[in-house]
Design an enzyme around this catalytic site. Structure first.
Site, PDB file in Angstrom:
ATOM      1  N   TYR A   1     144.113  25.928  51.568  1.00 58.10           N
ATOM      2  CA  TYR A   1     144.464  26.839  52.675  1.00 58.10           C
ATOM      3  C   TYR A   1     143.854  28.227  52.437  1.00 58.10           C
ATOM      4  CZ  TYR A   1     147.401  29.086  56.228  1.00 58.10           C
ATOM      5  OH  TYR A   1     147.845  29.785  57.338  1.00 58.10           O
TER       6      TYR A   1
ATOM      7  N   SER B   1     144.768  34.701  57.616  1.00 55.00           N
ATOM      8  CA  SER B   1     146.099  34.734  57.001  1.00 55.00           C
ATOM      9  C   SER B   1     146.052  35.729  55.848  1.00 55.00           C
ATOM     10  CB  SER B   1     146.446  33.345  56.455  1.00 55.00           C
ATOM     11  OG  SER B   1     147.581  33.415  55.608  1.00 55.00           O
TER      12      SER B   1
HETATM   13  N1  LIG Z   1     153.099  30.689  60.527  1.00 56.64           N
HETATM   14  C1  LIG Z   1     152.634  31.382  59.515  1.00 56.64           C
HETATM   15  O1  LIG Z   1     153.387  31.808  58.616  1.00 56.64           O
HETATM   16  C2  LIG Z   1     151.182  31.709  59.444  1.00 56.64           C
HETATM   17  C3  LIG Z   1     150.781  32.768  58.616  1.00 56.64           C
HETATM   18  C4  LIG Z   1     149.447  33.110  58.559  1.00 56.64           C
HETATM   19  C5  LIG Z   1     148.513  32.437  59.339  1.00 56.64           C
HETATM   20  N2  LIG Z   1     148.905  31.404  60.147  1.00 56.64           N
HETATM   21  C6  LIG Z   1     147.875  30.758  60.965  1.00 56.64           C
HETATM   22  O2  LIG Z   1     148.247  30.877  62.320  1.00 56.64           O
HETATM   23  C7  LIG Z   1     147.587  29.867  63.083  1.00 56.64           C
HETATM   24  C8  LIG Z   1     148.577  29.220  64.030  1.00 56.64           C
HETATM   25  O3  LIG Z   1     149.523  28.479  63.274  1.00 56.64           O
HETATM   26  P1  LIG Z   1     151.088  28.480  63.587  1.00 56.64           P
HETATM   27  O4  LIG Z   1     151.746  29.124  62.435  1.00 56.64           O
HETATM   28  O5  LIG Z   1     151.346  28.988  64.946  1.00 56.64           O
HETATM   29  O6  LIG Z   1     151.372  26.912  63.444  1.00 56.64           O
HETATM   30  P2  LIG Z   1     151.894  25.801  64.475  1.00 56.64           P
HETATM   31  O7  LIG Z   1     151.869  24.533  63.697  1.00 56.64           O
HETATM   32  O8  LIG Z   1     153.176  26.229  65.089  1.00 56.64           O
HETATM   33  O9  LIG Z   1     150.768  25.775  65.601  1.00 56.64           O
HETATM   34  C9  LIG Z   1     149.469  25.273  65.375  1.00 56.64           C
HETATM   35  C10 LIG Z   1     148.943  24.628  66.656  1.00 56.64           C
HETATM   36  O10 LIG Z   1     147.588  24.226  66.411  1.00 56.64           O
HETATM   37  C11 LIG Z   1     147.422  22.926  66.970  1.00 56.64           C
HETATM   38  N3  LIG Z   1     146.346  22.218  66.283  1.00 56.64           N
HETATM   39  C12 LIG Z   1     146.369  21.696  65.031  1.00 56.64           C
HETATM   40  N4  LIG Z   1     145.205  21.080  64.773  1.00 56.64           N
HETATM   41  C13 LIG Z   1     144.428  21.234  65.866  1.00 56.64           C
HETATM   42  C14 LIG Z   1     143.110  20.815  66.200  1.00 56.64           C
HETATM   43  N5  LIG Z   1     142.358  20.094  65.347  1.00 56.64           N
HETATM   44  N6  LIG Z   1     142.611  21.163  67.419  1.00 56.64           N
HETATM   45  C15 LIG Z   1     143.358  21.873  68.300  1.00 56.64           C
HETATM   46  N7  LIG Z   1     144.618  22.265  68.043  1.00 56.64           N
HETATM   47  C16 LIG Z   1     145.142  21.963  66.834  1.00 56.64           C
HETATM   48  C17 LIG Z   1     148.773  22.243  66.775  1.00 56.64           C
HETATM   49  O11 LIG Z   1     148.917  21.110  67.639  1.00 56.64           O
HETATM   50  C18 LIG Z   1     149.735  23.385  67.068  1.00 56.64           C
HETATM   51  O12 LIG Z   1     150.062  23.433  68.439  1.00 56.64           O
HETATM   52  C19 LIG Z   1     146.974  28.923  62.061  1.00 56.64           C
HETATM   53  O13 LIG Z   1     145.596  29.189  61.953  1.00 56.64           O
HETATM   54  C20 LIG Z   1     147.694  29.262  60.773  1.00 56.64           C
HETATM   55  O14 LIG Z   1     146.942  28.957  59.643  1.00 56.64           O
HETATM   56  C21 LIG Z   1     150.231  31.039  60.215  1.00 56.64           C
END
Ligand SMILES: NC(=O)c1ccc[n+]([C@@H]2O[C@H](COP(=O)([O-])OP(=O)(O)OC[C@H]3O[C@@H](n4cnc5c(N)ncnc54)[C@H](O)[C@@H]3O)[C@@H](O)[C@H]2O)c1
Length: 287
Positions: A169, A156
């Site tokens: 985080y 991130s």
């Molecule tokens: N959305 C943002 O703004 C953003 C920005 C930077 C980084 N990220 C990173 O992107 C990645 C994806 O997140 P997202 O934004 O798509 O969120 P999201 O909540 O839409 O998706 C996350 C998915 O991970 C799954 N998950 C959670 N814990 C788990 C576990 N222990 N084992 C297996 N699956 C698990 C959830 O069920 C969900 O389907 C994450 O690593 C997050 O930190 C997101």
């Protein structure tokens, strides 16, 4: 060697039931890869597979908790026996814990480090070993080098931008950036590429599912709604992130900041860390 051919490749994506994981699964599947779509929430991974099927793509849903070492060992062994050694692994599953360090309890730390850091370590270690062994065990022809593979770790912009609102985080994401750099150096000899992806805010369910420490249940629910509205108002869809992930695999990029704040925070971390220290004191939009 970059994976420029997705057709016929086998990919593993964690957190594939939502957000970046679902969009990346569909982007890889649309390009002809077979994708193992893993999520702790099997129903959501199955919905991703149904969406892929409607595009004529091949996606196999699995349930796994990336924080569970034993479950991840079983998962990696099952992928290998039911399919084969993957060519692409996207360690994407992640969660958010927001709020001050002094309100972040041991259980909160264990949860977020378990998913965001140990999940990436397990995925990289288990599948990285499979990929490296594949390269080592096959005879190499200079005109047609053996397939190495590619590992993508979703970090991130929080990985290089400190925040008083997101200490847990930011800490896990900074660790994922460093792990990816170390792994990239080690696995280059096995022709395995490693990318750390560092997006800014994008419209997924991350804020809706976040834990906000130091608040009552009702206050926490209000923060989830506020955070979700803020992140969706950013209007940066997960599909755009998925396109950048696919591009990073094809070009074997080391570090990929995504969107305006992703690039800005990355640039500031290099040219003006002092400005990031000031920004770190401002309350974040997720809160
Ligand atoms: N959305 C943002 O703004 C953003 C920005 C930077 C980084 N990220 C990173 O992107 C990645 C994806 O997140 P997202 O934004 O798509 O969120 P999201 O909540 O839409 O998706 C996350 C998915 O991970 C799954 N998950 C959670 N814990 C788990 C576990 N222990 N084992 C297996 N699956 C698990 C959830 O069920 C969900 O389907 C994450 O690593 C997050 O930190 C997101």
């Amino acid at each position: 060697m970059p994976i420029s051919q997705f057709d016929g490749a086998l990919a593993v994506v964690t957190g594939a039931g939502s957000g970046f994981g679902r969009a990346t699964t569909l982007a890889l599947a649309e390009r002809g890869a077979q994708v193992v779509a893993a999520d702790i929430d099997l129903d959501s991974a199955e919905r991703t597979a149904v969406l892929a099927k409607s595009l004529g793509a091949d996606v196999v849903p699995y349930r796994v908790d990336v924080a569970d070492a034993t479950a991840m060992e079983a998962f990696a062994a099952e992928v290998r026996s039911a399919h084969r050694v993957p060519d692409i692994v996207v360690n994407n599953a992640g969660i958010a814990v927001a709020g001050p360090f002094l309100d972040t309890g041991l259980k909160d730390w264990e949860r977020i480090v378990g998913v965001n850091l140990w999940g990436v370590i397990h995925g990289s270690r288990l599948f990285g070993k499979q990929m490296a062994d594949r390269v080592a065990n096959l005879p190499n022809k200079p005109d047609k080098p053996n397939k190495g593979g590619h590992i993508v770790n979703i970090a991130s912009a929080a990985g290089f931008a400190p925040s008083r609102e997101l200490p847990a985080y930011c800490t896990t994401k900074a660790a994922v950036v460093m792990l990816s750099e170390c792994l990239r150096a080690e696995l280059a000899a096995s022709r395995i590429g490693v990318t750390a992806v560092c997006p800014g805010f994008a419209g997924t369910n991350i804020a809706k599912n976040a834990t906000y420490v130091g608040l009552s249940d009702e206050e926490q629910e209000r923060q989830r709604e506020r955070g979700d509205r803020a992140i969706k108002a950013r209007r940066y869809p997960p599909e755009k992130v998925a396109e950048r992930i696919v591009d990073a695999i094809a070009k074997n990029r080391p570090l990929v900041p995504i969107n305006f704040e992703g690039h800005l925070l990355h640039a500031l971390s290099r040219v003006s860390p002092a400005s990031l220290r000031l920004l770190a004191r401002i309350p974040a939009p997720l809160r």
